[in-house]
Design an enzyme around this catalytic site. Structure first.
Site, PDB file in Angstrom:
ATOM      1  N   CYS A 170      -5.560  -0.294  -0.529  1.00  0.00           N
ATOM      2  CA  CYS A 170      -6.874  -0.714  -0.041  1.00  0.00           C
ATOM      3  C   CYS A 170      -7.055  -0.357   1.431  1.00  0.00           C
ATOM      4  O   CYS A 170      -6.598  -1.086   2.318  1.00  0.00           O
ATOM      5  CB  CYS A 170      -7.053  -2.211  -0.260  1.00  0.00           C
ATOM      6  SG  CYS A 170      -8.633  -2.817   0.356  1.00  0.00           S
TER       7      CYS A 170
ATOM      8  N   CYS B 193      -8.937  -2.939   3.489  1.00  0.00           N
ATOM      9  CA  CYS B 193      -8.173  -4.143   3.845  1.00  0.00           C
ATOM     10  C   CYS B 193      -7.171  -3.843   4.958  1.00  0.00           C
ATOM     11  O   CYS B 193      -6.961  -4.664   5.845  1.00  0.00           O
ATOM     12  CB  CYS B 193      -7.379  -4.665   2.646  1.00  0.00           C
ATOM     13  SG  CYS B 193      -8.251  -4.623   1.085  1.00  0.00           S
ATOM     14  N   ASP B 194      -6.515  -2.691   4.890  1.00  0.00           N
ATOM     15  CA  ASP B 194      -5.328  -2.481   5.728  1.00  0.00           C
ATOM     16  C   ASP B 194      -5.440  -1.369   6.758  1.00  0.00           C
ATOM     17  O   ASP B 194      -4.541  -1.201   7.580  1.00  0.00           O
ATOM     18  CB  ASP B 194      -4.112  -2.202   4.818  1.00  0.00           C
ATOM     19  CG  ASP B 194      -3.850  -3.360   3.873  1.00  0.00           C
ATOM     20  OD1 ASP B 194      -4.019  -4.515   4.303  1.00  0.00           O
ATOM     21  OD2 ASP B 194      -3.496  -3.123   2.707  1.00  0.00           O
TER      22      ASP B 194
END
Ligand code: NDP
Length: 319
Positions: free
Chosen positions: A137, A140-141
């Protein structure tokens, strides 16, 4: 205390398919309960800009789009429940769903919109370093890799989109693809080609993710050229896997007909599954298009079919 309650219609999943089913079923007066699942809002909550959903001429952020869909479903009396289903019993009537919280639900009709989840390469080193530099992701990261060199694996729209997004943080992005041509659509290929921070690594598969979870995480990526067999190491600190998705159908076991990849099989021009009263919409039954708009379309179909099924059931024409 664990609850047990009965509803005419339950919807599983909170992506575009689930919420659209909620909007239509809610407007039909069915008061559906929508069980959101592990990732409320579904896969679009892990993307950034959605540029191709009609009605948003300047694009819309994925999480914002999902919030709007949830609010719209709730406006029509869809009850959203933050829980996830861990077991289903579809062999008799009513259908029975057991949730993570311990609550049990029964229903006369069920719409399955559980979507799909990111696929992994299946390497031991990949799993060992998940959360230590290996991710599926970018949204997300990506932030954790400011000024660093990273790699994205895959050649589809997801991989291209993630690679482009990650250039906002990373100093360089290697896009590792097993063939010599991207599967991503032409406009996306163009954007990849024109991005000076992206370097293509063609005809290559990941051989091993290098690093130690206890000592700084990922410190490189060993790739193998599939034409020459040559191994080489990329000096990256992050690896993003973007090689497609698997449908979330494990909890249904063999109760519903699936294809060889695990997608629920629905009748042509319908969302009806192999069990009357159980309908499937969105990525869980679509291995071809997998778009937010097509998921929403099948969510609408499922709600209309569930409504018709319930009317016939209540009139006594279904046993
Ligand atoms: P895709 O199935 O389209 O692409 C998967 C990619 O991963 C392919 O390039 C495939 O290679 C590669 N791959 C698969 N398995 C492996 C493996 N084991 N090792 C190495 N490489 C592998 O998945 P996506 O997630 O990219 O896209 C899914 C759907 O979502 C598509 O319909 C896409 O159009 C859509 N989408 C749309 C977006 C948009 O419109 N903005 C954004 C993101 C996704 P190969 O090409 O050789 O098969």
């Amino acid at each position: 205390m664990a609850k047990e309650n009965h509803h005419r219609l339950i919807i599983l999943g909170s992506g575009p398919a689930g919420y659209t089913a909620g909007i239509y079923a809610g407007r039909a007066g069915l008061h559906p309960v929508l069980i959101q699942g592990m990732q409320p809002g579904g896969q679009l909550t892990t993307t950034t800009e959605v540029d191709n959903f009609p009605g948003f001429e300047h694009g819309v952020q994925g999480p914002e789009l999902m919030e709007k869909m949830r609010a719209q479903a709730e406006r029509f009396d869809t009850e959203t429940v933050f829980d996830s289903v861990t077991a289903v019993e579809l062999g008799g009537k009513p259908f029975r769903l057991i949730c993570d919280s311990g609550d049990t639900y029964t229903c006369d009709a069920l719409i399955i919109a559980t979507g799909a989840s990111a696929r992994w390469l299946g390497l031991e080193s990949e799993q060992r370093l998940r959360g230590f530099g290996v991710s599926a992701c970018a949204t997300c990261d990506g932030f954790f890799f400011k000024g660093q060199e990273i790699a994205v694996c895959g050649g589809g729209n997801s991989a291209a989109e993630e690679a482009i997004f990650l250039t906002h943080f990373a100093s360089k992005v290697y896009l590792v693809h097993r063939r010599d041509r991207l599967r991503a659509e032409v406009a996306m290929q163009e954007r990849v080609r024109n991005n000076p921070k992206i370097e293509m690594v063609w005809d290559s598969v990941v051989d091993e993710v290098l690093g130690d979870p206890g000592a700084g995480g990922v410190r490189g990526l060993r790739v193998k050229n599939v034409k020459t067999g040559a191994l080489s190491d990329l000096p990256v600190t992050g690896v993003f896997v973007a090689i497609g998705h698997n449908p979330n159908t494990e909890i249904f076991g063999t109760q519903l007909d699936k294809d060889e990849a695990g997608y629920l099989i629905t009748r042509p021009d319908s969302t009806a599954t192999s069990i009357p009263g159980v309908f499937a919409a969105g990525d869980v039954q679509d291995r071809v298009f997998r778009q937010a708009i097509t998921a929403a379309g099948t969510g609408c179909m499922a709600a209309l079919e569930a409504e018709r099924y319930l009317v016939e059931l209540e009139e006594g024409s279904h046993q």
